[in-house]
Structures are given as structure tokens and as C-alpha cells.
Design an enzyme around this catalytic site. Sequence first.
Site, mmCIF file in Angstrom:
data_model
loop_
_atom_site.group_PDB
_atom_site.id
_atom_site.type_symbol
_atom_site.label_atom_id
_atom_site.label_comp_id
_atom_site.label_asym_id
_atom_site.label_seq_id
_atom_site.Cartn_x
_atom_site.Cartn_y
_atom_site.Cartn_z
ATOM 1 N N PRO A 2 0.810 -1.206 0.000
ATOM 2 C CA PRO A 2 0.000 0.000 0.000
ATOM 3 C C PRO A 2 0.852 1.270 0.000
ATOM 4 C CG PRO A 2 -0.690 -1.529 1.713
ATOM 5 C CD PRO A 2 0.623 -1.998 1.209
ATOM 6 N N GLU A 3 0.707 2.055 -1.054
ATOM 7 C CA GLU A 3 1.290 3.385 -1.098
ATOM 8 C C GLU A 3 0.112 4.347 -1.099
ATOM 9 O OE1 GLU A 3 4.396 3.631 -4.085
ATOM 10 O OE2 GLU A 3 4.827 1.515 -3.870
ATOM 11 N N HIS A 89 -4.288 -13.944 10.427
ATOM 12 C CA HIS A 89 -3.665 -12.666 10.086
ATOM 13 C C HIS A 89 -4.616 -11.487 10.240
ATOM 14 C CE1 HIS A 89 -0.332 -15.036 8.874
ATOM 15 N NE2 HIS A 89 -0.934 -15.546 7.824
ATOM 16 N N ARG A 107 2.143 -9.691 7.375
ATOM 17 C CA ARG A 107 3.518 -9.399 7.822
ATOM 18 C C ARG A 107 3.593 -8.470 9.020
ATOM 19 N NH1 ARG A 107 6.297 -9.347 1.847
ATOM 20 N NH2 ARG A 107 5.170 -11.186 1.223
ATOM 21 N N ARG A 151 19.408 18.207 -1.074
ATOM 22 C CA ARG A 151 19.668 16.786 -0.797
ATOM 23 C C ARG A 151 20.644 16.197 -1.799
ATOM 24 N NH1 ARG A 151 15.080 15.527 2.517
ATOM 25 N NH2 ARG A 151 15.724 13.362 2.527
#
Length: 271
Positions: A2-3, A89, A107, A151
Amino acid sequence: MPELPEVEVTRLSFAERIQGARITFLRMGKPLRWPLGTQATDLAGLRVIGVDRRGKYLLMHLDQGCLLWHLGMSGSLHFAAHQPSPGPHDHADLVTDRGTLRLHDPRRFGALVHVPDLNDARAVKLLGGLGVEPLGPDFDPQAFHAALRLRRAPIKQVLLAGDIVVGVGNIYASEALYVAGIRPTTPACRISRPRALRLRQAIVQVLTRALEVGGSTLRDFSNAHGESGYFQLEMAVYDRAGEPCRRCDTLVRQIRQGQRSTFYCPTCQKQ
DNA sequence: AAGCTGTCCTGAAAGC
DNA sequence: TGCTTTCAGGACAGCT
């Protein structure tokens, strides 16, 4: 994985239906990434005001405090009037008078955290360092370029860090850099202004398109109705190592950056 | 400050 | 066939 698009698709699929619901109780399964921070029993009787999103977090505002949901990398939420008995789960069931919201996360990189308000130290630690929303009005091209100039790390890793712009995870970082024609290894500070503007546009385009088609379903992501996404069918480079670039037929290359896989086309993407 | 690395977790796939 | 190893990754902690 999931983004932003997957989290937003999830939000849209249950937010309206759960708005106004009263919590009956919260059942927690195995420990998630962080502890809830409150006794689960203290949530009983509270009302759901609404569900917002910040980066990859869902903010479920209650009449007392806020529940922060994070899907980690294998999490999904399902909302239904009645849920089957929890499987191994299924680590959280928020039972309400309008149905049960279930967090399924094999997970367990996901999280469910209750904070008294968003100024709470715990909330600030989780949300305070987040960059701007890429699909919101504050994703300013000039500010984006200015932030990149500070950066020295490779652009792919700067995007993933999420402190300049949120919600761009491993899949969409590779995809956006492909659309922008920028090599993932390019130091962020060496990206010219026109290219930074193109990258900003590519991020918006890729995330918007992914959102339109319900996100990416690579392993088992689905929204709160259990429906899959289809962006994986449109991916240009992610998970396509050794396959021909859709634009020029050069073979897509896979490299490691910060223990993450990156995919790019060596012809279409310039340093 | 920025940027590394290690860590958590489990299922799928690859390797032997 | 069945075991062991590797890999996938979001985001924090802790270090340089």
C-alpha cells in the site's frame, strides 16, 4: 504494497459508510508494529467522526481522540456488516453499529494507534515529519525544486524518505522517475528546475492514474469491499527487469538502492 | 542536518 | 520431495 493510491482507495471505499458509527468494541489480535497506546476497552461507546488520510496513514477521528491506521506493506482493511471469525492474520476488528472494520496484515508491518489528539507526542512523532501531500494544493513546483536542491542522496531515495513529498513508495517512485525521464541514481540536488517540475508533474500523474484504477494489486491488496486494483497492468518499469521498455525496447534494468529494488530504462532515463 | 544501516514480519519463490 | 535460504518492503531507531 500500500502506497498513497492504495491507502486512498481504501479510505474512499469505507469512509462514508463508517462515518457516524458508534464503536461497540475493538478486538486486537497479534501485536502490530506499535502498541495501540490505549486500553482497547476504552474505545467502546466512542463515535467515528470521519476518516482522513495523511501520507500513508488513515486518520479516523473519534469524538475522543484519533485512531491512526497504517497498512505497512501487506495490510488491507475490509468493512462489512458481518465478518467471518478472524483468521490468523486478522489483527484488529473495530466492531461498530454500522459494521466491522477488519485489519488483515500477514507481515504485521502495519499499525493501529490511538492518540488523544494530533498534538499528542506520539502523533507528532508519526506524522510531524511528513512532507507535503502530492495530490493536494501545497505540492508547489518551486518549493519542490528548492527542497531537492538541499539533498545529495539519489532522487529515488529522497522520494522514498517521504519528508519532502509523502505517499510515494517503492513502486510509484520508480514509475514516476520513468515518466519524468530521470535516472533514479541522480543526486536530487543535481536535478535542474525544468526536470524537477517534470518530476513533480510525473508524481501527480502516476498517483492520480493509480488512484483512478483502484491502486496496484501485486500480491493481495484490495479495498474495503475486497476489490482489486489494476495499476500493475500499466506499470512501465516496476517488476519488469529484463523485459523491453514499452517506449524504446531497451531491457529494463533492476538495481539496489538502500536495500530496495529500483527499476529503470537506461535509455529513456538520463542522469 | 543528512544519510547510512539494522530491524521488524511472514509467505512465496528459488536453490540445493 | 523436502528442506533451507533468499527476497519483498514502510518507516523508525540509532548511529556516523
